[in-house]
Enzyme design. Structure first.
Site, PDB file in Angstrom:
ATOM      1  N   LYS A  87      -4.845 -16.162  -0.806  1.00 25.38           N
ATOM      2  CA  LYS A  87      -6.083 -15.412  -1.088  1.00 25.38           C
ATOM      3  C   LYS A  87      -6.488 -15.503  -2.562  1.00 25.38           C
ATOM      4  O   LYS A  87      -7.642 -15.270  -2.907  1.00 25.38           O
ATOM      5  CB  LYS A  87      -5.945 -13.944  -0.660  1.00 25.38           C
ATOM      6  CG  LYS A  87      -4.982 -13.109  -1.476  1.00 25.38           C
ATOM      7  CD  LYS A  87      -4.907 -11.691  -0.936  1.00 25.38           C
ATOM      8  CE  LYS A  87      -3.909 -10.828  -1.709  1.00 25.38           C
ATOM      9  NZ  LYS A  87      -4.281 -10.602  -3.098  1.00 25.38           N
ATOM     10  N   ASP A  88      -5.545 -15.844  -3.443  1.00 25.88           N
ATOM     11  CA  ASP A  88      -5.848 -15.970  -4.877  1.00 25.88           C
ATOM     12  C   ASP A  88      -6.327 -17.369  -5.259  1.00 25.88           C
ATOM     13  O   ASP A  88      -6.764 -17.588  -6.391  1.00 25.88           O
ATOM     14  CB  ASP A  88      -4.614 -15.643  -5.720  1.00 25.88           C
ATOM     15  CG  ASP A  88      -4.222 -14.181  -5.653  1.00 25.88           C
ATOM     16  OD1 ASP A  88      -5.106 -13.341  -5.399  1.00 25.88           O
ATOM     17  OD2 ASP A  88      -3.023 -13.875  -5.846  1.00 25.88           O
ATOM     18  N   SER A 136     -10.290  -4.286  -5.099  1.00 27.87           N
ATOM     19  CA  SER A 136     -11.001  -5.266  -4.279  1.00 27.87           C
ATOM     20  C   SER A 136     -12.356  -4.730  -3.836  1.00 27.87           C
ATOM     21  O   SER A 136     -12.435  -3.697  -3.170  1.00 27.87           O
ATOM     22  CB  SER A 136     -10.154  -5.603  -3.042  1.00 27.87           C
ATOM     23  OG  SER A 136     -10.947  -6.157  -2.013  1.00 27.87           O
ATOM     24  N   LEU A 137     -13.418  -5.445  -4.196  1.00 33.82           N
ATOM     25  CA  LEU A 137     -14.752  -5.030  -3.755  1.00 33.82           C
ATOM     26  C   LEU A 137     -14.905  -5.207  -2.248  1.00 33.82           C
ATOM     27  O   LEU A 137     -15.693  -4.493  -1.620  1.00 33.82           O
ATOM     28  CB  LEU A 137     -15.824  -5.835  -4.492  1.00 33.82           C
ATOM     29  CG  LEU A 137     -15.898  -5.633  -6.014  1.00 33.82           C
ATOM     30  CD1 LEU A 137     -17.114  -6.339  -6.583  1.00 33.82           C
ATOM     31  CD2 LEU A 137     -15.936  -4.154  -6.378  1.00 33.82           C
ATOM     32  N   ARG A 138     -14.169  -6.119  -1.665  1.00 33.14           N
ATOM     33  CA  ARG A 138     -14.194  -6.297  -0.208  1.00 33.14           C
ATOM     34  C   ARG A 138     -13.696  -5.031   0.484  1.00 33.14           C
ATOM     35  O   ARG A 138     -14.342  -4.514   1.411  1.00 33.14           O
ATOM     36  CB  ARG A 138     -13.302  -7.491   0.183  1.00 33.14           C
ATOM     37  CG  ARG A 138     -13.070  -7.636   1.687  1.00 33.14           C
ATOM     38  CD  ARG A 138     -11.984  -8.700   1.964  1.00 33.14           C
ATOM     39  NE  ARG A 138     -10.708  -8.377   1.325  1.00 33.14           N
ATOM     40  CZ  ARG A 138      -9.826  -7.528   1.823  1.00 33.14           C
ATOM     41  NH1 ARG A 138     -10.058  -6.889   2.955  1.00 33.14           N
ATOM     42  NH2 ARG A 138      -8.682  -7.304   1.190  1.00 33.14           N
ATOM     43  N   ARG A 139     -12.560  -4.522   0.021  1.00 25.09           N
ATOM     44  CA  ARG A 139     -12.023  -3.291   0.601  1.00 25.09           C
ATOM     45  C   ARG A 139     -12.948  -2.117   0.305  1.00 25.09           C
ATOM     46  O   ARG A 139     -13.236  -1.288   1.176  1.00 25.09           O
ATOM     47  CB  ARG A 139     -10.620  -3.020   0.031  1.00 25.09           C
ATOM     48  CG  ARG A 139      -9.571  -4.007   0.498  1.00 25.09           C
ATOM     49  CD  ARG A 139      -8.287  -3.898  -0.314  1.00 25.09           C
ATOM     50  NE  ARG A 139      -7.246  -4.801   0.200  1.00 25.09           N
ATOM     51  CZ  ARG A 139      -6.197  -5.189  -0.505  1.00 25.09           C
ATOM     52  NH1 ARG A 139      -6.043  -4.792  -1.760  1.00 25.09           N
ATOM     53  NH2 ARG A 139      -5.293  -5.996   0.040  1.00 25.09           N
ATOM     54  N   ARG A 156      -5.483  -1.395 -11.183  1.00 28.32           N
ATOM     55  CA  ARG A 156      -4.977  -2.729 -11.515  1.00 28.32           C
ATOM     56  C   ARG A 156      -3.473  -2.656 -11.725  1.00 28.32           C
ATOM     57  O   ARG A 156      -2.883  -1.603 -11.765  1.00 28.32           O
ATOM     58  CB  ARG A 156      -5.644  -3.250 -12.803  1.00 28.32           C
ATOM     59  CG  ARG A 156      -7.115  -3.623 -12.673  1.00 28.32           C
ATOM     60  CD  ARG A 156      -7.378  -4.849 -11.809  1.00 28.32           C
ATOM     61  NE  ARG A 156      -6.471  -5.965 -12.059  1.00 28.32           N
ATOM     62  CZ  ARG A 156      -6.586  -6.829 -13.060  1.00 28.32           C
ATOM     63  NH1 ARG A 156      -7.573  -6.720 -13.927  1.00 28.32           N
ATOM     64  NH2 ARG A 156      -5.729  -7.815 -13.202  1.00 28.32           N
ATOM     65  N   GLY A 157      -2.888  -3.835 -11.897  1.00 29.10           N
ATOM     66  CA  GLY A 157      -1.446  -3.919 -12.111  1.00 29.10           C
ATOM     67  C   GLY A 157      -0.757  -4.487 -10.886  1.00 29.10           C
ATOM     68  O   GLY A 157      -1.366  -4.665  -9.834  1.00 29.10           O
ATOM     69  N   ASN A 158       0.530  -4.810 -11.034  1.00 22.88           N
ATOM     70  CA  ASN A 158       1.267  -5.339  -9.891  1.00 22.88           C
ATOM     71  C   ASN A 158       1.557  -4.212  -8.900  1.00 22.88           C
ATOM     72  O   ASN A 158       1.223  -3.051  -9.141  1.00 22.88           O
ATOM     73  CB  ASN A 158       2.544  -6.054 -10.351  1.00 22.88           C
ATOM     74  CG  ASN A 158       3.500  -5.127 -11.100  1.00 22.88           C
ATOM     75  OD1 ASN A 158       3.634  -3.951 -10.784  1.00 22.88           O
ATOM     76  ND2 ASN A 158       4.181  -5.662 -12.100  1.00 22.88           N
ATOM     77  N   VAL A 159       2.175  -4.550  -7.786  1.00 25.71           N
ATOM     78  CA  VAL A 159       2.396  -3.560  -6.726  1.00 25.71           C
ATOM     79  C   VAL A 159       3.177  -2.359  -7.234  1.00 25.71           C
ATOM     80  O   VAL A 159       2.811  -1.205  -6.965  1.00 25.71           O
ATOM     81  CB  VAL A 159       3.120  -4.226  -5.522  1.00 25.71           C
ATOM     82  CG1 VAL A 159       3.534  -3.171  -4.509  1.00 25.71           C
ATOM     83  CG2 VAL A 159       2.221  -5.263  -4.871  1.00 25.71           C
ATOM     84  N   ARG A 162       1.003  -0.102  -9.414  1.00 24.19           N
ATOM     85  CA  ARG A 162       0.028   0.653  -8.612  1.00 24.19           C
ATOM     86  C   ARG A 162       0.702   1.802  -7.871  1.00 24.19           C
ATOM     87  O   ARG A 162       0.167   2.908  -7.795  1.00 24.19           O
ATOM     88  CB  ARG A 162      -0.679  -0.285  -7.619  1.00 24.19           C
ATOM     89  CG  ARG A 162      -1.528  -1.345  -8.313  1.00 24.19           C
ATOM     90  CD  ARG A 162      -2.274  -2.208  -7.309  1.00 24.19           C
ATOM     91  NE  ARG A 162      -2.788  -3.413  -7.946  1.00 24.19           N
ATOM     92  CZ  ARG A 162      -3.781  -4.145  -7.477  1.00 24.19           C
ATOM     93  NH1 ARG A 162      -4.376  -3.810  -6.358  1.00 24.19           N
ATOM     94  NH2 ARG A 162      -4.186  -5.226  -8.112  1.00 24.19           N
ATOM     95  N   CYS A 249     -13.390 -13.320  -5.460  1.00 24.28           N
ATOM     96  CA  CYS A 249     -12.733 -12.020  -5.413  1.00 24.28           C
ATOM     97  C   CYS A 249     -13.729 -10.888  -5.655  1.00 24.28           C
ATOM     98  O   CYS A 249     -13.559  -9.792  -5.180  1.00 24.28           O
ATOM     99  CB  CYS A 249     -11.647 -12.013  -6.487  1.00 24.28           C
ATOM    100  SG  CYS A 249     -10.540 -10.626  -6.435  1.00 24.28           S
TER     101      CYS A 249
END
Length: 320
Positions: A87-88, A136-139, A156-159, A162, A249
């Site tokens: 996806k990236d 995510s603008l999609r979400r 933002r940031g990694n999992v 977050r 994205c």
């Protein structure tokens, strides 16, 4: 040097995030099983997307945000291939590089993770004004469309970063990919797997894409052992759909694909940033014509008003 040469070393580029390294080390281990005579080394590289954590993704654009440095490594022959969350990976790759392999997809759905005070809650039952974090603008567009009573805030940031912000109470819930949480061994954090009726997933979500140099038959021969044909067909249809709409994205475009026999069904969606307008349609065709199917569905959505939505989004982003 032939692939079977005992002195052969193949260097794999990866982002430095924990999830990226978990994914890359999985690829490394799988390739090592198939080619025990080759040495596979992982080279961890920082990308621009990993460094800029205080600006919303939509404002800085995404073309190669998480891939450019890895691609430079391949073109300069410092590395031989790179592992990406598919996806990236932009739908148009730099000259000299290609998408060489797509691995078996795991669950591509989005997941709701909630703060402990909302244990047992779902998107449908969270109280009015509950703050949901997503970058995510999609979400965002889809959730605004279905749950206008909720509030949304960029995260933002990694999992792990977050989740720490969520647990600290900055958010009532956050949206993450099921695949990422599962790969990190954090399935227990998933409170709700969001159905496609509410949130169509990102193009390529749940699959890994292995990028390499064009014409590098040696590397292609190695990585092709990990290719999953149904996943390849599904994601090529999704990527063709996205490419035709020229979205990235920062554009609310979602998809869902399924295969039955020789037929592939692609559902596609384009939405306005406020979630007020959402255009969704689907097409079914032969898996052999997966990319053509994606292009046709994109044209179908354009005829239904997707162009106007996308033009307004690009104008909004440029004004920011």
């Amino acid at each position: 040097m032939s692939v079977s040469s005992p002195s052969r070393t193949i260097r794999i580029g990866s982002r430095k995030s924990q999830l990226a390294l978990v994914q890359t080390h999985w690829v490394q281990a799988e390739l090592q099983k198939h080619f025990p005579e080759i040495t596979f080394e992982v080279e961890a590289i920082s990308t621009q997307g990993d460094k800029i954590l205080d600006v919303a993704l939509a404002k800085i654009g995404d073309k190669g945000l998480f891939t450019k440095e890895l691609e430079v490594g391949m073109l300069s022959r410092e590395t031989d291939l790179a592992v990406h969350s598919l996806k990236d990976l932009p739908t148009n790759l730099p000259e000299g590089l290609m998408l060489g392999c797509i691995t078996t997809r795991v669950n591509p759905a989005d997941a709701l993770v909630v703060n402990s005070k909302h244990q047992g809650q779902s998107l449908e039952t969270l109280p009015e004004g509950a703050v949901i974090g997503t970058s995510s603008l999609r979400r965002l567009a889809q959730l605004r469309h279905h749950f206008p009573h909720l509030a949304f805030k960029d995260v933002r940031g990694n999992v792990n970063t977050r989740l720490a912000k969520l647990d600290a109470g900055e958010y009532d819930g956050i949206i993450l990919a099921v695949a990422g949480l599962e790969r990190l061994g954090m399935s227990d954090r998933i409170h709700q797997v969001i159905p496609p009726e509410i949130s169509l997933h990102a193009v390529g979500q749940g699959a890994l894409g292995i990028e390499c140099r064009e014409g590098d038959t040696e590397i292609l021969e190695v990585i092709k052992v990990l290719e999953d044909i149904p996943t390849r067909d599904r994601t090529l249809a999704e990527r063709a759909f996205l490419r035709e709409l020229e979205g990235g994205c920062q554009v609310p475009i979602g998809v869902n694909t399924s295969i039955e026999g020789e037929n592939l069904t692609l559902i596609g969606m384009v939405a306005s940033l406020d979630g007020q307008t959402l255009i969704k349609d689907q097409m079914t065709g032969e898996t052999a014509a997966a990319e053509s199917l994606g292009q046709q569905l994109a044209h179908k959505l354009r005829q239904q008003g997707a162009d106007a939505i996308l033009a307004e989004i690009f104008a909004q982003i440029q004004r920011q």
